[in-house]
Design a protein around this motif. Sequence first.
Motif, short mmCIF file in Angstrom:
data_model
loop_
_atom_site.label_atom_id
_atom_site.label_comp_id
_atom_site.label_asym_id
_atom_site.label_seq_id
_atom_site.Cartn_x
_atom_site.Cartn_y
_atom_site.Cartn_z
N ALA A 22 -2.49 7.27 -1.83
CA ALA A 22 -2.45 6.72 -3.19
C ALA A 22 -1.67 5.42 -3.23
CB ALA A 22 -1.84 7.73 -4.15
N GLY A 23 -0.55 5.37 -2.52
CA GLY A 23 0.26 4.15 -2.49
C GLY A 23 -0.45 2.99 -1.81
N LEU A 24 -1.08 3.26 -0.67
CA LEU A 24 -1.79 2.20 0.04
C LEU A 24 -3.01 1.70 -0.74
CD1 LEU A 24 -1.61 3.44 3.74
CD2 LEU A 24 -0.34 1.57 2.67
N LEU A 25 -3.72 2.61 -1.39
CA LEU A 25 -4.84 2.18 -2.22
C LEU A 25 -4.35 1.33 -3.38
CD1 LEU A 25 -7.08 5.38 -2.33
CD2 LEU A 25 -7.63 3.20 -1.25
N GLY A 26 -3.19 1.71 -3.94
CA GLY A 26 -2.61 0.92 -5.02
C GLY A 26 -2.22 -0.48 -4.57
N ILE A 27 -1.65 -0.58 -3.39
CA ILE A 27 -1.23 -1.89 -2.87
C ILE A 27 -2.45 -2.74 -2.53
CG2 ILE A 27 -0.14 -3.03 -0.90
CD1 ILE A 27 1.91 -0.71 -0.91
N LEU A 28 -3.42 -2.17 -1.85
CA LEU A 28 -4.56 -2.95 -1.38
C LEU A 28 -5.62 -3.20 -2.45
CD1 LEU A 28 -4.99 -1.24 2.11
CD2 LEU A 28 -3.85 -3.42 1.59
N LEU A 29 -5.89 -2.21 -3.30
CA LEU A 29 -6.96 -2.33 -4.29
C LEU A 29 -6.47 -1.98 -5.69
CD1 LEU A 29 -9.69 -0.53 -2.16
CD2 LEU A 29 -9.52 -2.98 -2.59
N GLY A 30 -5.19 -2.18 -5.94
CA GLY A 30 -4.59 -1.80 -7.20
C GLY A 30 -5.17 -2.49 -8.41
N GLY A 31 -5.61 -3.72 -8.26
CA GLY A 31 -6.20 -4.45 -9.37
C GLY A 31 -7.46 -3.79 -9.91
N PHE A 32 -8.09 -3.00 -9.08
CA PHE A 32 -9.30 -2.29 -9.49
C PHE A 32 -8.98 -0.85 -9.92
CE2 PHE A 32 -10.63 -5.39 -6.23
CZ PHE A 32 -11.40 -6.20 -7.04
N THR A 44 -5.44 5.44 -16.67
CA THR A 44 -4.63 4.33 -16.14
C THR A 44 -5.45 3.48 -15.19
OG1 THR A 44 -2.67 5.72 -16.34
CG2 THR A 44 -2.46 3.74 -15.02
N GLY A 45 -6.34 4.09 -14.41
CA GLY A 45 -7.20 3.32 -13.52
C GLY A 45 -8.09 2.36 -14.27
N VAL A 46 -8.68 2.82 -15.36
CA VAL A 46 -9.53 1.95 -16.19
C VAL A 46 -8.68 0.84 -16.81
CG1 VAL A 46 -10.93 1.87 -18.29
CG2 VAL A 46 -11.29 3.69 -16.63
N LEU A 47 -7.48 1.18 -17.27
CA LEU A 47 -6.59 0.18 -17.87
C LEU A 47 -6.24 -0.90 -16.85
CD1 LEU A 47 -5.21 2.30 -20.35
CD2 LEU A 47 -4.01 0.16 -20.33
N GLN A 48 -5.92 -0.51 -15.62
CA GLN A 48 -5.61 -1.49 -14.58
C GLN A 48 -6.80 -2.40 -14.32
OE1 GLN A 48 -4.24 0.96 -11.30
NE2 GLN A 48 -2.09 0.65 -11.89
N LEU A 49 -7.98 -1.84 -14.28
CA LEU A 49 -9.19 -2.62 -14.06
C LEU A 49 -9.42 -3.61 -15.20
CD1 LEU A 49 -11.75 -3.17 -12.41
CD2 LEU A 49 -12.82 -1.27 -13.62
N ILE A 61 -1.34 -7.61 -10.15
CA ILE A 61 0.04 -7.37 -9.71
C ILE A 61 0.53 -6.00 -10.18
CG2 ILE A 61 1.16 -8.49 -11.67
CD1 ILE A 61 2.32 -8.92 -8.09
N TRP A 62 0.01 -5.53 -11.32
CA TRP A 62 0.38 -4.21 -11.84
C TRP A 62 0.02 -3.13 -10.82
CZ3 TRP A 62 -2.54 -1.57 -16.47
CH2 TRP A 62 -2.01 -0.31 -16.71
N GLY A 63 -1.19 -3.16 -10.30
CA GLY A 63 -1.61 -2.17 -9.31
C GLY A 63 -0.82 -2.26 -8.02
N PHE A 64 -0.48 -3.49 -7.63
CA PHE A 64 0.31 -3.70 -6.41
C PHE A 64 1.70 -3.07 -6.55
CE2 PHE A 64 3.28 -6.31 -3.93
CZ PHE A 64 2.72 -6.17 -2.66
N ILE A 65 2.35 -3.35 -7.66
CA ILE A 65 3.68 -2.78 -7.91
C ILE A 65 3.59 -1.27 -8.07
CG2 ILE A 65 5.59 -2.71 -9.57
CD1 ILE A 65 5.07 -5.73 -9.99
N ASP A 66 2.55 -0.80 -8.74
CA ASP A 66 2.33 0.63 -8.93
C ASP A 66 2.21 1.33 -7.58
OD1 ASP A 66 1.93 2.94 -10.52
OD2 ASP A 66 -0.24 2.74 -10.31
N GLY A 67 1.49 0.73 -6.64
CA GLY A 67 1.34 1.30 -5.30
C GLY A 67 2.66 1.39 -4.57
N ILE A 68 3.49 0.37 -4.69
CA ILE A 68 4.81 0.39 -4.05
C ILE A 68 5.67 1.50 -4.66
CG2 ILE A 68 6.96 -0.90 -3.76
CD1 ILE A 68 5.21 -3.44 -3.56
N LEU A 69 5.64 1.62 -5.98
CA LEU A 69 6.43 2.65 -6.64
C LEU A 69 5.97 4.06 -6.28
CD1 LEU A 69 6.96 1.06 -10.17
CD2 LEU A 69 8.64 1.34 -8.33
N ILE A 70 4.67 4.23 -6.09
CA ILE A 70 4.16 5.54 -5.68
C ILE A 70 4.67 5.88 -4.28
CG2 ILE A 70 2.07 6.80 -5.01
CD1 ILE A 70 0.66 5.34 -7.35
#
Length: 86
Positions: A22-32, A44-49, A61-70
């Motif tokens: 989940a964290g790696l997907l958030g970092i790599l593809l978090g914008g989607f 939340t996934g739809v909101l990020q997209l 950047i939201w998804g990227f930070i979210d992935g790091i926090l996860i």
Amino acid sequence: MTNPQYQQYPPAGVSDKSKLVAGLLGILLGGFGVGRFYMGDTKTGVLQLVVTIVTCGLGGIWGFIDGILILINGGVDGQGRPLRDS
């Protein structure tokens, strides 16, 4: 009666989703919103997209930070169960 030795599912209190994935997907593809979709958090996934599209990619950047926090703090899946560590 099932033998606990052959149990295929994680305990009821722990998610079958991995914190690392989940964290790696958030970092790599978090914008989607891919990390959140993986966790079962569709809202939340739809909101990020949508935020990423509306801000022309800047909201990614939201998804990227979210992935790091996860990865650091863990998280919960769509049913509210904590993500497993491995």
